[in-house]
Structures are given as C-alpha cells and as structure tokens.
Design a protein around this motif. Structure first.
Motif, PDB file in Angstrom:
ATOM      1  N   ASP A 194      58.405 -11.320 -53.580  1.00 14.47           N
ATOM      2  CA  ASP A 194      58.943 -10.142 -53.150  1.00 14.47           C
ATOM      3  C   ASP A 194      58.338  -9.846 -51.620  1.00 14.47           C
ATOM      4  O   ASP A 194      57.253  -9.896 -51.674  1.00 14.47           O
ATOM      5  CB  ASP A 194      58.342  -9.276 -54.198  1.00 14.47           C
ATOM      6  N   SER A 222      55.812  -3.659 -57.180  1.00 12.95           N
ATOM      7  CA  SER A 222      56.940  -4.266 -57.520  1.00 12.95           C
ATOM      8  C   SER A 222      56.888  -5.120 -58.974  1.00 12.95           C
ATOM      9  O   SER A 222      55.705  -4.881 -59.502  1.00 12.95           O
ATOM     10  CB  SER A 222      56.782  -5.752 -56.504  1.00 12.95           C
ATOM     11  N   VAL A 251      57.916 -11.679 -58.581  1.00 17.03           N
ATOM     12  CA  VAL A 251      56.988 -10.731 -57.707  1.00 17.03           C
ATOM     13  C   VAL A 251      56.256 -11.547 -56.893  1.00 17.03           C
ATOM     14  O   VAL A 251      56.079 -11.107 -55.470  1.00 17.03           O
ATOM     15  CB  VAL A 251      55.728 -10.160 -58.694  1.00 17.03           C
TER      16      VAL A 251
END
Lengths: 252, 297
Positions: A243, A233, A240
C-alpha cells in the motif's frame, strides 16, 4: 459461531490532549491471526490496554461474546477468555516457571482463602489436575526441563515463550501478543511463530503487535497498519505491505 | 527461671505479631504501620470484655479477632486502593487514630491510666496462671499461627499473594482480583494480631496505650526486616533476636539509663545495616526495595 465475534468499535482515547487512538474500529474473526503494525506511538499498545481494561477509553466500546468490556475491570476481562502478553516482559521472576503457569488457570478453588482450610480436598484435587495440565503444556513447548527453575533464570527468549504459554493455561479464546518475538534469537523466533501459527487450528484468535515485518508476513492472515491512532490500511499482509500509504509512512 | 520463661513468652507474642504482619508485608508487599493498632484493639477488646461482662477467655479472643478484622476491613478497603508510600501513610494515620482513641476515651478505655486487674484466662477449666502455663498457651498459639500461615502461603492463594507482591499488573492480567486478595490478607493479619493482644493483656494483667504506639509497629516491622520478609522461620528468628537483644545488654553490666539508649542505637544500626547489606533479612526472599525486578517502572 462463525464470522465476527470480537469487535472494537470507534475507540477513542487521549492522554493529556494527545490522541493515542482516534475512532479506531476493527473486528477479529474466530481462528484468525490479525497483525497490528505501525510506527512507535501509533497507539497499538494503547489499543491492547483498552481491550484488557487497563485503560478506559474516552469513547467507543469493545464487544466480546456480546459483553461490553469497557465497563469491566481487567481481572474480569482476563477471566472471560482474553489473555495478553506485555511489551515489557512481565513474569514473576521470583517464582518458578511452573508457578508462573499455574497462576493463570481459571477458577482455582485453592485461591479462595476459606477453601484452604474448609475444602482442602477439593482444592488439592483441582491443584493436582492443573499441575498435570501445566506440565504437559510446558513440555509441549520444550520448557519441560525448566519446570522448577526460577523464571528469572531463563533466557529472554524462554521468558517470552513462557509468557505465551501462560495465555494457554488461562484457556483464552483471544490472545493479545505485544511484540512476542522482539529481541530474541532466530531459533526462538521460529519456535514462537510456529506455536502462534498453530493457534487458529484450536479456534483461538490472535492479535499481534510486531515490528518484525517478516514475522508478521509469515503468520498473519490479515494486517492493519495504523499511525497516530488511526487505521491507515487493512488487508492481507501483501496488500498492506504494498500500500503506497504504508510505504510513505515508513519512509517519512 | 521465671525470668527466662518471661522472655520466652514475650518472644511468643512477638512471633505471632510479626508472622501476621509478614503475611501482609513480606508475602503481599504491603508495608503496614498499623499493626500495633490491631494488637492494641485485641488487647483492649479482650480486657474490657473480661473486666466488664466477665465472659470466658476464648469468647473474648474470638470477639477481639472479629472486631480487629472488621477494623482491618474498614481501614483496608479505602487504603488498599493507594500504593506504596501512600499506603504506608494511610496505615500510619490509622495507627495514630487508634492510639488517640485508647488514650483519650477515658471513660471507656481508662485513658492513660490504662486497665488494671485483667483476669487470667480460664480455658475449659484450665486456669492459666503460672509462667509455665502461659508459655504453654502462647506456644500452642504460635504453633497454630505458624500452621495457618504455612497453609496460606503454600496454597494457590499464597501463590497469588506473591504474584501481587512482585507485579500487580501481571496478577490482574492473570485474572486475579488484586484488591480482594489484599483485603483478605490484611483482615487475616489484623485478626491474628488481635490474638497476640488478648494474650498479652491477660499475661501482664495491666495494659495502657503506650504499649500500642507507632514505635511498637516499627519494632514489629524491624523483626520482619531483620528476620526476613516472606519467610516464616526467618520471622521467628527475627523475633528471638530482637526480643533477647535488650536482655543481653542488661547482662553486659551497663547502667540501666545507658542500656536503654544503647539499645535504640543498636536497633537503628541493625536496621540500617540490614537495609544496606542484606535487604532480604536473615532468611527472607523479598526485599523492601525500589527498582528491583517486577517493581513499577
């Protein structure tokens, strides 16, 4: 001179069949702080070792200022403007804080054996200049009182700070910092983070490996999450962090 | 009196030898067993030149330095790529090769019979012949060696050497070409050892290969271990102690056959004792130990 100037392309490295890096690519912009996070064994430190020439990749290249770093020995890479710190702290504990810093200045005439005897004026003049610089760098980070203390007598946090300072003496454009704030006291973490977040103003780029996610969130402009040598990612720290792939990897 | 001067001259020769090895081992961390080899090369080059082409002493010394330096580079270039024990073994091999050449190339080096009648040095008309004159010569060469070594170790160059000794990877990360530094100091040390060899040959006026064996290399390393690796004055003290020790035993009233054995026992115990209780030697700043800070994990 804007945009990408430091590129890692498709780097692959296996150790005895174990893929430490698998087709990893990324680029670093000028004045950017890029965080690298991921579990142990994700290949973060291997990536640093590839960039700095301590490990030769099986495939792929690293381009900095138009030069392919893969074919260069580590000392050359260090001298064209890439400095690094190590996860296991590396300093010369038997030398003073001042001497450790002095080691990092580039192009010192006094480091050529012939100049010691035949051009000693030139050498000592440059040495005096570097000395001033080293003292002012060390004073600016609050190590001014420890100048002639052996590096081995510093606290762990001060040693980490010193290894960061050494990168400044090297005059590097890109700093690769491997866990700069792991295992040190909170005040020192704050101090080191504030020094790091000031670097983009001097147009220096930083790649940062860190397990302390708060620290990463605080200083990084962009974060890459990697696992098993693959980029999972990439994006702003918040992206991030939220995610689902990253969350899953941390829970597993 | 002459006896006392003789001891002082020997001390001087070992000061030059051990200081030059200290640059390689104590300051850069490369333990070399080849030092007696370079000492021997210096002695043989200077003697052969003096005996065969009657060239002046200073020219002989210069050639000895250059040849020994070239040999140092030839050995060093491949050997310096390997580390620790392997480097020690490589230099040991070189030492054995040098001894074998000196011992077996009879037509050139005289083989085990050695070279006799080596002329005493004449330096710009000064005929060095008496003990006191040799002491002056060797004393000034010691001073020169010390001066050169001090300049080297206190310079930025010396700072890099110490960094290499403690942590090669760190030195590389600081942008230092580690192999180049190692090679340069190895060549410099080899050249200095050759000076000691040349003077020794002219002083004794006779040389044979047994003066340049592995035992001699180990003796020079012992001086460093006992005096102190990484310390120039420590080396001087080490040389004084180890050279005078057998002479002191001589006066202890022991028969010669017993004294020789006792000497070996004392050397051995001294080395073991220092390694165990004072690995940095009398004045040293570095110990040849594994697992200390900065060593490879």
């Amino acid at each position: 001179m804007s945009g990408s100037w430091f590129d890692i392309n498709d780097v692959t490295k296996s150790f005895n069949g174990l893929r430490a890096l698998s087709g990893f690519s990324c680029s670093v912009k000028k004045g950017e702080i890029l965080g690298l996070i991921g579990p142990n064994g994700a290949g973060k430190t291997t990536l640093f070792n590839v960039i700095t020439g301590f490990v030769v990749p099986d495939y792929g290249n690293v381009i900095f200022k138009g030069i392919d770093l893969v074919s260069l020995p580590s000392h050359k890479i260090a001298s064209i403007g890439i400095a690094r710190t190590f996860q296991i702290l590396r300093l010369i504990l038997q030398l003073t804080v001042f001497e450790n810093t002095m080691l990092f200045f580039r192009d010192q005439p006094g480091e050529k054996i012939g100049n010691i005897f035949f051009r000693s004026k030139m050498s000592s003049k440059k040495e005096a200049e570097n000395r001033e610089k080293a003292i002012s760098i060390l004073e600016s980070v609050g190590l001014g009182e420890k100048l002639f203390e052996y590096a081995g007598n510093l606290s762990y946090g001060q040693q980490k700070l010193l290894s960061l300072v050494c990168c400044f003496a090297a005059g590097a454009n890109v700093l690769l910092l491997d866990e700069p704030v792991a295992g040190i006291a909170p005040e020192m973490i704050e101090k080191i983070l504030s020094i790091i977040s000031d670097l983009p103003r001097q147009l220096k780029s930083v790649m940062l490996i860190e397990h302390n996610l708060d620290a990463v969130m605080q200083v990084c402009n962009r974060v890459i999450f990697m696992d098993a040598g693959v980029k999972i990612s990439e994006g702003s720290p918040l992206e991030v962090r939220n995610d689902p792939k990253v969350i899953r990897a941390y829970i597993d | 009196m002459e006896y006392l001067l003789h001891i002082l001259i020997l001390i001087g020769i070992y000061v030059i030898l051990s200081i030059s090895l200290n640059l390689i081992s104590g300051f850069t961390g490369l333990i070399s067993l080849a030092h007696a080899g370079f000492y021997g090369v210096g002695a043989y080059v200077a003697s052969l030149m003096a005996l065969n082409i009657h060239s002046p002493f200073l020219v002989n010394v210069l050639c000895a330095i250059i040849l020994s330096g070239i040999l140092g580079a030839l050995v060093g270039a491949p050997a310096l790529r390997i580390h620790d024990d392997y480097f020690v073994i490589a230099t040991f091999a070189f030492q054995v090769i040098i001894f074998s050449i000196l011992n077996n190339w009879v037509s050139f080096t005289g083989g085990p019979i050695g070279l006799a009648g080596i002329p005493q040095p004449i330096i710009f008309g000064w005929n060095v012949s008496s003990h006191i004159e040799f002491l002056l010569l060797i004393g000034s060469l010691c001073a020169l060696t010390l001066w050169v070594s001090r300049r080297v170790v206190n310079s930025p160059f010396g700072r890099v050497l110490k960094a290499i000794r403690e942590d090669e990877i760190f030195a590389q990360a600081a942008g230092k070409n580690v192999a180049k530094y190692k090679l340069q100091i190895f060549v410099l040390g080899a050249g200095m050892a050759a000076v000691a060899g040349a003077v020794y040959a002219c002083y004794i006026t006779f040389i044979d290969p047994t003066s340049f064996t592995i035992m001699e290399s180990i003796f020079i390393i012992s001086i460093i271990i006992i005096g102190g690796a990484g310390s120039l004055w420590g080396t001087v003290i080490g040389a004084v102690v180890l050279v005078t020790l057998p002479e002191v035993l001589r006066f202890a009233g022991l028969p010669a056959t017993v004294a020789a054995n006792i000497r070996q026992i004392i050397y051995g115990s001294l080395l073991i004792g220092f390694m165990m209780w004072r690995p940095k030697g009398l004045l040293g700043e570095y110990s040849f130990q594994r697992g200390g800070p900065g060593s490879e994990r």
